[in-house]
Design a protein around this motif. Structure first.
Motif, PDB file in Angstrom:
ATOM      1  N   PHE A  86      11.877   3.874  -8.673  1.00 13.54           N
ATOM      2  CA  PHE A  86      12.743   2.736  -7.953  1.00 13.54           C
ATOM      3  C   PHE A  86      12.037   1.591  -7.890  1.00 13.54           C
ATOM      4  O   PHE A  86      12.344   0.677  -7.428  1.00 13.54           O
ATOM      5  N   PHE A  87      10.585   1.619  -7.885  1.00 15.79           N
ATOM      6  CA  PHE A  87       9.700   0.351  -7.625  1.00 15.79           C
ATOM      7  C   PHE A  87       8.970  -0.070  -8.840  1.00 15.79           C
ATOM      8  O   PHE A  87       7.911  -0.980  -8.717  1.00 15.79           O
ATOM      9  N   ARG A  88       9.457   0.303  -9.933  1.00 15.09           N
ATOM     10  CA  ARG A  88       8.727  -0.082 -11.310  1.00 15.09           C
ATOM     11  C   ARG A  88       8.831  -1.560 -11.393  1.00 15.09           C
ATOM     12  O   ARG A  88       8.034  -2.037 -12.235  1.00 15.09           O
ATOM     13  N   PHE A  89       9.679  -2.198 -10.937  1.00 12.40           N
ATOM     14  CA  PHE A  89       9.824  -4.006 -11.006  1.00 12.40           C
ATOM     15  C   PHE A  89       8.684  -4.496 -10.334  1.00 12.40           C
ATOM     16  O   PHE A  89       8.776  -5.852 -10.384  1.00 12.40           O
ATOM     17  N   HIS A 121       0.717  -1.116  -0.184  1.00 13.05           N
ATOM     18  CA  HIS A 121      -0.099  -0.019   0.105  1.00 13.05           C
ATOM     19  C   HIS A 121       0.934   1.248   0.022  1.00 13.05           C
ATOM     20  O   HIS A 121       0.550   2.075  -0.771  1.00 13.05           O
ATOM     21  N   GLU A 122       1.775   1.363   0.713  1.00 15.99           N
ATOM     22  CA  GLU A 122       2.682   2.315   0.762  1.00 15.99           C
ATOM     23  C   GLU A 122       3.508   2.781  -0.443  1.00 15.99           C
ATOM     24  O   GLU A 122       3.469   3.791  -0.943  1.00 15.99           O
ATOM     25  N   SER A 123       3.930   1.658  -1.309  1.00  8.74           N
ATOM     26  CA  SER A 123       4.688   1.726  -2.537  1.00  8.74           C
ATOM     27  C   SER A 123       3.736   2.347  -3.417  1.00  8.74           C
ATOM     28  O   SER A 123       4.151   3.103  -4.553  1.00  8.74           O
ATOM     29  N   VAL A 124       2.351   2.187  -3.408  1.00 12.25           N
ATOM     30  CA  VAL A 124       1.539   2.840  -4.482  1.00 12.25           C
ATOM     31  C   VAL A 124       0.705   3.963  -3.875  1.00 12.25           C
ATOM     32  O   VAL A 124      -0.538   4.318  -4.443  1.00 12.25           O
ATOM     33  N   PHE A 126      21.273  -5.019  -4.505  1.00  9.78           N
ATOM     34  CA  PHE A 126      21.802  -4.384  -5.930  1.00  9.78           C
ATOM     35  C   PHE A 126      20.921  -2.983  -6.274  1.00  9.78           C
ATOM     36  O   PHE A 126      21.264  -2.084  -6.536  1.00  9.78           O
ATOM     37  N   GLY A 127      19.755  -3.335  -5.807  1.00 10.38           N
ATOM     38  CA  GLY A 127      18.609  -2.209  -5.916  1.00 10.38           C
ATOM     39  C   GLY A 127      19.030  -1.056  -4.900  1.00 10.38           C
ATOM     40  O   GLY A 127      18.941  -0.035  -5.385  1.00 10.38           O
ATOM     41  N   CYS A 128      19.367  -1.590  -3.751  1.00  7.21           N
ATOM     42  CA  CYS A 128      19.738  -0.538  -2.679  1.00  7.21           C
ATOM     43  C   CYS A 128      21.182   0.520  -3.133  1.00  7.21           C
ATOM     44  O   CYS A 128      20.986   1.834  -2.858  1.00  7.21           O
ATOM     45  N   ILE A 129      21.893  -0.383  -3.807  1.00  4.15           N
ATOM     46  CA  ILE A 129      23.226   0.357  -4.124  1.00  4.15           C
ATOM     47  C   ILE A 129      23.148   1.284  -5.301  1.00  4.15           C
ATOM     48  O   ILE A 129      23.500   2.414  -5.366  1.00  4.15           O
ATOM     49  N   LYS A 130      22.141   0.681  -6.060  1.00  7.66           N
ATOM     50  CA  LYS A 130      21.836   1.563  -7.383  1.00  7.66           C
ATOM     51  C   LYS A 130      20.987   2.810  -6.965  1.00  7.66           C
ATOM     52  O   LYS A 130      21.408   3.801  -7.596  1.00  7.66           O
TER      53      LYS A 130
END
Length: 295
Positions: free
Chosen positions: A160-163, A88-91, A211-215
């Motif tokens: 950053f949450f498109r995946f 819910h938070e991410s959207v 990997f996602g956090c480093i990016k």
């Protein structure tokens, strides 16, 4: 054993990276995801104890199995409680009170019907494998709902949450296949009770998260466009939504209602805005915004 070792080592690193990303961006989603990961780590600990005692040391004790089974289910509840909040938070939608009641009613009913009742009626047939199967089924239901929420509101996902829609579908399919495999035994390819609760899945999730956090941490901040003149507070997307509402004079409750989030979440974002701007209250923030306009 190698997979368990890699998962145990990688989980704290992934949790640390998530927490660093949360501190840098102020996005509550990263903190919720960190607690999801912590729940997965507890699931792994139950899996590891089960493997060492029953497979490696050949030590069979129904009481220990019962404790492991309950620890695994409680960890699954913790993980997926945070998962639903994260979805819910991410959207940028709000979890209503009725949805919270439904979640806890479903959790309690599921625990009684699938775990407690079989243990009372068939104590000699209830083992840790049944516990993994029950937890996988519980996870599949929760992940299906979380994926539905994300896909339905995918237009609101931050960059950053498109995946998440694809990842959610992958986990739902994976859990459904695991339930079918453990129920009908049509062929176990990995030799673990349930892949979603195995060290392999946690290790892969850890790698993906790190990997996602480093990016995200290394991503060049184009900077949030200056909202008011030359004043740039380097706000997150959600904070950029909240500042104009503060300027309008809306309360935390009114902002929460407008953005479909909880007042507590608004309070966290407002505190972050104050910290970044150097203000201690709304009046000082408005003065700094006016100063930014003037300059």
């Amino acid at each position: 054993m190698t997979a368990i070792g890699l998962a145990v080592i990688s989980a704290p690193s992934a949790f640390l990276f998530l927490w660093m990303t949360y501190k840098r961006t102020g996005e509550l989603s990263f903190r919720l995801l960190a607690f999801c990961l912590l729940g997965l780590f507890f699931l792994l600990s139950g899996n590891a104890v089960n493997y060492v005692l029953f497979d490696f040391l050949q030590h069979w004790d129904s009481r220990v199995q019962f404790l492991i089974l309950n620890e695994v289910f409680l960890a699954a509840v913790m993980t997926h409680g945070f998962l639903l909040r994260f979805a819910h938070e991410s959207v940028r939608t709000r979890i209503t009170s009725s949805k919270r009641v439904i979640f806890w009613a479903f959790t309690i009913l599921f625990f009684f019907l699938v775990l407690s009742l079989p243990l009372l009626l068939m104590p000699n047939e209830m083992d840790i494998a049944h516990g993994y199967l029950a937890c996988t089924l519980y996870a599949a239901v929760c992940q299906f709902y979380a994926t539905f929420v994300i896909i339905r509101n995918r237009a609101r996902l931050p960059q950053f949450f498109r995946f998440l829609p694809i990842l959610g579908l992958v986990f739902v399919v994976m859990n459904v296949l695991a339930v079918l495999n453990d129920t009908f035994r049509f062929g176990s390819l990995l030799g673990v009770p349930s892949f979603p609760f195995s060290p392999f899945s946690l290790f892969l999730a850890d790698l993906f998260i790190v990997f996602g956090c480093i990016k995200e941490l290394l991503r060049k901040k184009e900077g949030t466009p200056a909202l008011f003149g030359d004043l740039d507070l380097n706000l997150t997307d959600r904070e950029s939504e909240i500042v104009p509402l503060i300027v309008e004079g809306l309360s935390n409750e009114a902002i929460a209602s407008k953005l479909f989030i909880s007042p507590h979440t608004v309070k966290n974002h407002v505190t972050s805005i104050f910290r970044k701007s150097g203000a201690t209250n709304r009046f000082e923030l408005l003065k700094r915004i006016s100063a930014g306009k003037a300059s």
